[in-house]
Design an enzyme around this catalytic site. Structure first.
Site, mmCIF file in Angstrom:
data_model
loop_
_atom_site.group_PDB
_atom_site.id
_atom_site.type_symbol
_atom_site.label_atom_id
_atom_site.label_comp_id
_atom_site.label_asym_id
_atom_site.label_seq_id
_atom_site.Cartn_x
_atom_site.Cartn_y
_atom_site.Cartn_z
ATOM 1 N N THR A 388 0.629 -1.299 -0.603
ATOM 2 C CA THR A 388 0.460 -0.133 0.217
ATOM 3 C C THR A 388 1.093 0.812 -0.091
ATOM 4 O O THR A 388 2.050 1.211 0.732
ATOM 5 C CB THR A 388 -0.806 0.085 1.420
ATOM 6 O OG1 THR A 388 -1.874 -1.240 0.950
ATOM 7 C CG2 THR A 388 -2.154 0.941 1.330
ATOM 8 N N THR A 406 -3.936 1.607 -2.461
ATOM 9 C CA THR A 406 -3.722 0.193 -2.398
ATOM 10 C C THR A 406 -4.206 -0.841 -3.512
ATOM 11 O O THR A 406 -5.483 0.021 -3.940
ATOM 12 C CB THR A 406 -3.835 -0.167 -0.829
ATOM 13 O OG1 THR A 406 -3.514 -1.192 -0.675
ATOM 14 C CG2 THR A 406 -5.595 -0.194 -0.451
ATOM 15 N N ASP A 430 -11.044 -7.366 2.367
ATOM 16 C CA ASP A 430 -11.275 -6.700 3.402
ATOM 17 C C ASP A 430 -12.455 -6.635 3.654
ATOM 18 O O ASP A 430 -12.635 -6.167 5.016
ATOM 19 C CB ASP A 430 -10.782 -5.316 2.852
ATOM 20 C CG ASP A 430 -8.941 -4.975 3.209
ATOM 21 O OD1 ASP A 430 -8.479 -5.583 4.185
ATOM 22 O OD2 ASP A 430 -8.626 -3.593 2.877
ATOM 23 N N GLY A 480 0.311 -0.117 6.363
ATOM 24 C CA GLY A 480 0.718 -1.357 6.760
ATOM 25 C C GLY A 480 -0.969 -1.721 7.341
ATOM 26 O O GLY A 480 -0.796 -2.562 8.776
ATOM 27 N N GLY A 481 -1.526 -2.102 6.143
ATOM 28 C CA GLY A 481 -3.475 -2.868 6.392
ATOM 29 C C GLY A 481 -3.674 -2.418 8.568
ATOM 30 O O GLY A 481 -3.483 -1.196 7.816
HETATM 31 O O1 DON Z 1 -7.230 -0.745 3.029
HETATM 32 C C1 DON Z 1 -6.733 -1.751 3.390
HETATM 33 O O2 DON Z 1 -7.180 -1.144 4.906
HETATM 34 C C2 DON Z 1 -6.168 -2.612 3.264
HETATM 35 N N1 DON Z 1 -6.467 -2.998 2.186
HETATM 36 C C3 DON Z 1 -4.161 -1.501 3.235
HETATM 37 C C4 DON Z 1 -3.673 -2.626 2.881
HETATM 38 C C5 DON Z 1 -2.113 -2.324 3.844
HETATM 39 O O3 DON Z 1 -1.559 -1.546 4.172
HETATM 40 C C6 DON Z 1 -1.348 -2.981 2.927
HETATM 41 N N2 DON Z 1 -0.134 -3.729 3.455
HETATM 42 N N3 DON Z 1 1.102 -2.642 4.162
#
Ligand code: DON
Length: 577
Positions: A388, A406, A430, A480-481
């Protein structure tokens, strides 16, 4: 802290060196003189992105008289070329724009949507068991992409250059190619097995003998260049209703996915009001639903505001205990309440209110960890992926852009659009595939985030702009998810509470708690003594890999711009002039 400072200092020097001799001299001076603000400093504007080529083209836009939105859209398209594991046109995201002149702060929601044929149980087998492969690595893993429409809307409303001009550097980088950095090669090696499953993906990222492009080799993307050129010539609707749309649908349907031409044609980005909160006299603006990010950043800051965080010291056991307890409670609420407000009612007012924060703070024991199982939502992650990308851009006319976008995992679903030359997202993961079953980031969701046609899946992305007395002060955000929220939050606290310069604020070791699993995840650099004290308070502490890649710009009282590119990404760079 004493242990981490020399490393932070070395990184500051390195970033300075990469940027310019002047930057280096300033870096050296800042370290010697102990200045509060970052050495990557400039008077006319600042760009911080996760790839130096994107930073460079965006800085050039500013230097040529373009505004921060022009530079942001240019950077966004350039990242889709130079950093295809996360930079994208096959995904979606959020952009926050703050215009000091009008006082307006708005957000553009260009998050992906579920196709019309999506169903609540589409990622479950006949026995009702979730099949993660389907929501992550199948042709059904993709939501309808929003990036092209989102960038076009941003440019149309707030930019000053035509879309074709913002696309030109990306087209050139795709056509002429660029020298592959070590990180690009490593990323392909790490993901080779899942990427090579798809013929178009194998053809795009690997050489005829199946080996990845290696460091220093020139990587060209003719199909992507052609796609970007079509968009430049025919406008953003080309992606949704033209040849590119046909290519997307052909690829997805050939591989058994359900997205249709109608889904693409119906996609619309939305301008929304950001979430607003205050923290010790600063105004904090961040992304509201369908992201959970802004809501929980404000909620956690509200809880922290009741304590003397400066007095308890940066990353001391007491400070980490307080942050972790606040984080746990916020993530418990996230699981219960957060979803797309076009479909579900979210108690945003309550979650972001000072009074609710007071109530939650009162449940926190000063010396003991509360077990996650004893925390429920209040009243009002091991499959790792690491991409992302966030960028922060500020111009000299008071316009600031904070953008996180992302395709979810590194390389999204892994599926490249045949003939289109770009990767599709796997954002459908998600959604909550089944109430109580964690997604790839260990996040649990329920009813509020169930799959529904046309709905946006809940996100943690938190593009944030902090203002002080009506002036843009800190523009920040991270990948960072589930850790995006806590990463961004700690940079705000490091600057506001601990008065760190923006570079140190981003480089300092971070901690994270997301309620479940019930442990504090910490980066290397938190001292063993601190970890022991936390364990004595009843916390389980796990040292794990680096979290996030924060890209920030801070504007000081004199109006000088200080950029901070996260040293956790080797290609990151902040550039001003
Ligand atoms: O939207 C979100 O929260 C996730 N799809 C973000 C994914 C992400 O940050 C992956 N990497 N670190």
């Amino acid at each position: 802290m004493t242990k981490t400072m020399p490393r932070a200092a070395a990184l500051i020097l390195l970033v300075g060196l990469l940027v310019s001799d002047a930057g280096f001299a300033a870096a050296e001076r800042a370290i010697l003189e102990g200045e509060r603000f970052s050495p990557v400093s400039a008077d006319n504007g600042m760009v911080a992105t996760s790839h130096h080529l994107a930073s460079r083209v965006a800085r050039d836009v500013l230097a040529d008289g373009g505004n921060a939105v022009d530079a942001a859209v240019t950077a966004g398209f350039a990242l889709a070329v130079t950093q295809p594991r996360s930079g994208n046109i096959g995904g979606g995201g959020f952009m926050l724009i703050s215009d000091e002149a009008s006082g307006e702060v708005i957000s553009i929601d260009y998050r992906e949507t579920a196709p019309a044929a999506a169903t609540e149980t589409m990622f479950q087998d006949e026995d009702g068991e979730v099949v993660p492969e389907r929501s992550r690595f199948s042709a059904d893993a993709s939501g309808v992409p929003g990036t092209v429409a989102g960038f076009a809307l941003a440019l149309e409303r707030y930019g000053s250059i035509p879309l074709a001009e913002a696309l030109a550097p990306a087209i050139e980088l795709a056509e002429e190619g660029f020298a592959v950095p070590a990180r690009f090669e490593q990323g392909l090696r790490d993901a080779a097995d899942r990427l090579k499953r798809w013929p178009a993906t194998r053809e795009k990222f690997f050489k005829a003998d199946g080996s990845p492009y290696t460091e220093g080799e020139i990587f060209r993307q003719p199909a992507l260049a052609a796609t970007l050129r079509r968009i430049a010539e025919r406008g953003p609707r080309e992606f949704y209703q033209g040849r590119t749309a046909e290519l997307i649908v052909e690829t997805i349907q050939r591989h058994g996915g359900r997205m249709t031409a109608e889904d693409l044609a119906a996609y619309e980005p939305v301008v929304r009001e950001p979430v607003h909160g205050t923290y010790r006299g600063y105004d904090v603006y961040s992304m509201g639903p369908p992201s959970s990010g802004g809501t929980h950043i404000v909620q956690i800051l509200n809880i922290l505001e009741g304590w003397d965080m400066a007095g308890s010291g940066h990353n001391s056991a007491r400070s980490i205990h307080r942050m972790a307890e606040a984080m746990k409670r916020a993530y418990a609420d996230r699981a219960e309440y957060l979803g797309d407000t076009d479909f579900v009612e979210v108690p945003l007012g309550g979650l972001t209110s000072k009074a609710y924060a007071d109530e939650l703070r009162a449940t926190i024991d000063a010396d003991r960890a509360t077990l996650a199982e004893a925390i429920n939502a209040g009243d009002p992650w091991p499959y790792e992926s690491n991409e992302t990308t966030h960028f922060s851009i500020v111009d000299s006319d008071g316009l600031a852009v904070s953008n996180t976008y992302t395709i979810n995992f590194s390389y999204g679903s892994g599926l490249v659009v045949d003939g289109g030359g770009f990767l599709l997202n796997n954002e459908m993961d998600d959604f909550s595939a089944k109430p109580g079953v964690p997604n790839a980031y260990g996040l649990i969701g329920g009813e509020a985030n169930k799959i529904e046609p046309g709905k946006r899946m809940l996100s943690s992305m938190s593009p944030t702009i902090v203002k002080k007395d009506g002036r843009n002060f800190l523009v920040t955000g991270s990948p960072g998810g589930s850790r995006i929220i806590t990463t961004t939050l700690q940079v705000i606290s490091n600057v506001v509470d601990h008065e760190m310069n923006v570079q140190s604020a981003g480089a300092a070791p971070r901690v994270h708690h997301q309620w479940l699993p019930d442990h504090i995840r910490v980066e290397q650099g938190i001292s063993p003594d601190t970890v022991r004290l936390l364990e004595e308070m009843g916390h389980e502490v796990r040292v794990d890999r680096a979290m996030g890649a924060i890209q920030s710009v801070l504007i000081d009282e004199e109006g000088r711009f200080h950029g901070a590119a996260d040293p956790r990404r080797s290609t990151s760079s902040a550039m001003g002039w």
